[in-house]
Scaffold this motif. Sequence first.
Motif, PDB file in Angstrom:
ATOM      1  N   LEU A   1      17.208   7.758  -5.686  1.00 28.45           N
ATOM      2  CA  LEU A   1      17.829   6.510  -6.130  1.00 28.45           C
ATOM      3  C   LEU A   1      18.655   6.752  -7.390  1.00 28.45           C
ATOM      4  O   LEU A   1      19.737   6.177  -7.557  1.00 28.45           O
ATOM      5  CB  LEU A   1      16.759   5.444  -6.388  1.00 28.45           C
ATOM      6  CG  LEU A   1      15.954   4.982  -5.171  1.00 28.45           C
ATOM      7  CD1 LEU A   1      14.992   3.876  -5.576  1.00 28.45           C
ATOM      8  CD2 LEU A   1      16.865   4.524  -4.041  1.00 28.45           C
ATOM      9  N   ASP A   2      18.160   7.594  -8.273  1.00 25.04           N
ATOM     10  CA  ASP A   2      18.927   7.948  -9.462  1.00 25.04           C
ATOM     11  C   ASP A   2      20.248   8.605  -9.061  1.00 25.04           C
ATOM     12  O   ASP A   2      21.299   8.331  -9.663  1.00 25.04           O
ATOM     13  CB  ASP A   2      18.115   8.883 -10.356  1.00 25.04           C
ATOM     14  CG  ASP A   2      18.815   9.182 -11.670  1.00 25.04           C
ATOM     15  OD1 ASP A   2      18.975   8.239 -12.476  1.00 25.04           O
ATOM     16  OD2 ASP A   2      19.196  10.343 -11.893  1.00 25.04           O
ATOM     17  N   GLY A   3      20.214   9.443  -8.028  1.00 23.35           N
ATOM     18  CA  GLY A   3      21.432  10.087  -7.547  1.00 23.35           C
ATOM     19  C   GLY A   3      22.436   9.087  -7.016  1.00 23.35           C
ATOM     20  O   GLY A   3      23.655   9.252  -7.205  1.00 23.35           O
ATOM     21  N   VAL A   4      21.949   8.036  -6.363  1.00 27.10           N
ATOM     22  CA  VAL A   4      22.844   6.989  -5.864  1.00 27.10           C
ATOM     23  C   VAL A   4      23.576   6.325  -7.029  1.00 27.10           C
ATOM     24  O   VAL A   4      24.796   6.118  -6.992  1.00 27.10           O
ATOM     25  CB  VAL A   4      22.042   5.941  -5.060  1.00 27.10           C
ATOM     26  CG1 VAL A   4      22.900   4.711  -4.756  1.00 27.10           C
ATOM     27  CG2 VAL A   4      21.513   6.545  -3.764  1.00 27.10           C
ATOM     28  N   ALA A   5      22.835   5.998  -8.071  1.00 28.66           N
ATOM     29  CA  ALA A   5      23.462   5.355  -9.235  1.00 28.66           C
ATOM     30  C   ALA A   5      24.440   6.297  -9.925  1.00 28.66           C
ATOM     31  O   ALA A   5      25.521   5.875 -10.368  1.00 28.66           O
ATOM     32  CB  ALA A   5      22.384   4.899 -10.214  1.00 28.66           C
TER      33      ALA A   5
END
Length: 255
Positions: free
Chosen positions: A40-44
């Motif tokens: 999810l951090d990578g998506v942001a």
Amino acid sequence: MVEIKTDEALAAMREAGRVVGRALAAVQEAAAVGVTLQELDGVARDVLAGAGATSPFLGYRPSFAPIPFPAVICASVNDAVVHGIPDGYRLRDGDLVSIDCGAVLDGWAGDAAISFTVGTPDPADLALIETTRQALDAGIAAAVVGNRVGDISHAIGGVARAARRGLPADLGGHGIGRRMHEEPHVANTGRPRRGFRLQHGLVLAIEPMLMAGGRDDYRVDPDGWTLRTTDGSRAAHIEHTVAITEDGPRILTLP
């Protein structure tokens, strides 16, 4: 010192806020059973990079922190209230997730947070999230020219206390502008007609954090960042960056 922004600065902050809103929407869409918090951090990160924005979270190290924050989102799950560090934890059915994200674009910052459930929701979690949203709405409604910061605090606290929810002692919102954290502090409970007088051009990050168990205390994980409820109850966190204007409060972090 409290900084009052020009209308041109408010327009620039709106663009930073749009990036934050898009990042949070993308993270929520990607959140599913089995997805890791690091993913999810990578998506942001991808949303921020695509907009030409940077993260005010990444590398941030206030005086209490043992290490600089290593991510662009805070990912707090279930009994974690705020400041959770994204790691390899895989989301499970029924998890309550709070995501906090910021962006800096052309020198101006935006900051917002959302809470949602993954998979099959527990009605109690949905009720907690809804009460947190109502508390934020009440705080925003009080963010009008002529009121004071204490009126925002009183409005948020009134909703939380009526629902018998806990509010983490000493945590709250803040001013925001060229830096993510500026004066004034915006407590999530307090007395009306107290504090800094609201005026056109003041920008605040308003962020109620509610704990289902009704207690106000919390504990800190060994990582020095993650704050958790002391009774193991769940927590929710919703935030918007809001400009006080002569035409009423203007939310800057909608997608």
